[in-house]
Design a protein around this motif. Structure first.
Motif, PDB file in Angstrom:
ATOM      1  N   UNK A 258       0.716  -1.235  -0.095  1.00  0.00           N
ATOM      2  CA  UNK A 258      -0.221   0.072   0.092  1.00  0.00           C
ATOM      3  C   UNK A 258       0.741   1.273   0.050  1.00  0.00           C
ATOM      4  N   UNK A 259       1.825   1.118   0.655  1.00  0.00           N
ATOM      5  CA  UNK A 259       2.924   2.277   0.770  1.00  0.00           C
ATOM      6  C   UNK A 259       3.623   2.660  -0.688  1.00  0.00           C
ATOM      7  N   UNK A 260       3.840   1.455  -1.176  1.00  0.00           N
ATOM      8  CA  UNK A 260       4.579   1.679  -2.523  1.00  0.00           C
ATOM      9  C   UNK A 260       3.508   1.993  -3.691  1.00  0.00           C
TER      10      UNK A 260
ATOM     11  N   UNK B 137       6.551   0.684 -11.953  1.00  0.00           N
ATOM     12  CA  UNK B 137       5.669   1.843 -12.137  1.00  0.00           C
ATOM     13  C   UNK B 137       6.527   2.957 -11.130  1.00  0.00           C
ATOM     14  N   UNK B 138       7.003   2.439 -10.012  1.00  0.00           N
ATOM     15  CA  UNK B 138       7.470   3.671  -9.263  1.00  0.00           C
ATOM     16  C   UNK B 138       8.829   3.990 -10.010  1.00  0.00           C
TER      17      UNK B 138
ATOM     18  N   UNK C 186      -5.911  16.172  -3.561  1.00  0.00           N
ATOM     19  CA  UNK C 186      -5.830  14.582  -3.730  1.00  0.00           C
ATOM     20  C   UNK C 186      -5.845  14.035  -2.347  1.00  0.00           C
ATOM     21  N   UNK C 187      -6.900  13.157  -2.305  1.00  0.00           N
ATOM     22  CA  UNK C 187      -7.135  12.288  -1.087  1.00  0.00           C
ATOM     23  C   UNK C 187      -6.208  11.069  -1.215  1.00  0.00           C
TER      24      UNK C 187
ATOM     25  N   UNK D 268       4.106   5.339  -5.675  1.00  0.00           N
ATOM     26  CA  UNK D 268       4.277   5.409  -7.074  1.00  0.00           C
ATOM     27  C   UNK D 268       3.184   6.726  -7.561  1.00  0.00           C
ATOM     28  N   UNK D 269       1.990   6.848  -6.968  1.00  0.00           N
ATOM     29  CA  UNK D 269       1.136   7.754  -6.930  1.00  0.00           C
ATOM     30  C   UNK D 269       1.589   9.321  -6.954  1.00  0.00           C
ATOM     31  N   UNK D 270       2.262   9.475  -5.839  1.00  0.00           N
ATOM     32  CA  UNK D 270       2.916  10.683  -5.446  1.00  0.00           C
ATOM     33  C   UNK D 270       4.002  10.909  -6.407  1.00  0.00           C
ATOM     34  N   UNK D 271       4.601  10.138  -7.106  1.00  0.00           N
ATOM     35  CA  UNK D 271       5.619  10.390  -8.071  1.00  0.00           C
ATOM     36  C   UNK D 271       4.921  10.923  -9.220  1.00  0.00           C
TER      37      UNK D 271
END
Length: 184
Positions: free
Chosen positions: A69-71, A121-122, A99-100, A75-78
């Motif tokens: 989940x952290x990963x 993807x990261x 962005x929630x 990825x989405x933060x990047x």
């Protein structure tokens, strides 16, 4: 994830621009702005090994994300970082929609994603952001952008703020694995 709800994140983490993080030790202040791109690549490097751990889908506590989940979040933060940086470089005073991260984790079923795919993807998303930061010209570092909660950033401060997130979550995941490995 549907049966265990994690309390939504409500901290305003912009304080990491003023002092080192006591939880993870990362300090956003001492490096030159030209290092934001290379450090973005560096922040992605540990994730393939973390996401290959056999405990990656296990939450260390009910109120804490799993390594997977952290990963997904990282990825989405990047990805979001590239979008926001791109807007700051192209637009005058862009305003960013909220962005929630917690809603995204549930809606995108972070817990069910493929760790190997997330790992790749990261790396792709981090490279995209790092490459974009590598193009920033000297007169662009102070271009502004405004988050939906009113937090004001420049290209430089956004990069420093952003870098803390994946670095912090590397520590979160490592601590989670340590706790899981100590559990009876």
């Amino acid at each position: 994830m549907a049966t265990v709800t994690i309390e939504p994140e409500t901290k305003n983490w912009t304080w990491v621009l003023e002092r080192a993080c006591e939880e993870c030790g990362f300090d956003t202040r001492p490096f030159p702005n030209a290092q934001i791109g290379p450090l973005s690549r560096e922040a992605a490097r540990p994730w393939p090994a973390l996401l290959a751990d056999p405990l990656v889908r296990v939450r260390p506590r009910d109120d804490c994300w799993s390594g997977l989940e952290y990963g997904c979040h990282v990825r989405d933060v990047f990805r979001l970082g590239s979008i926001r940086l791109g807007r700051m470089l192209r637009e005058d005073d862009p305003r960013f929609a909220n962005w929630d991260q917690d809603e995204t984790a549930v809606a995108e079923r972070y817990d069910l994603q493929d760790p190997a795919q997330v790992s790749e993807e990261i790396l792709v998303a981090a490279t995209e952001l790092a490459d974009l930061y590598d193009t920033v010209l000297p007169d662009q570092w102070q271009r502004p952008g405004l988050r939906s909660d009113g937090a004001a950033f420049t290209v430089e401060s956004f990069g420093r703020y952003f870098l803390h997130d994946p670095m912090h979550h590397i520590v979160d995941v490592q601590r989670g694995f340590e706790a899981l490995n100590r559990a009876p």
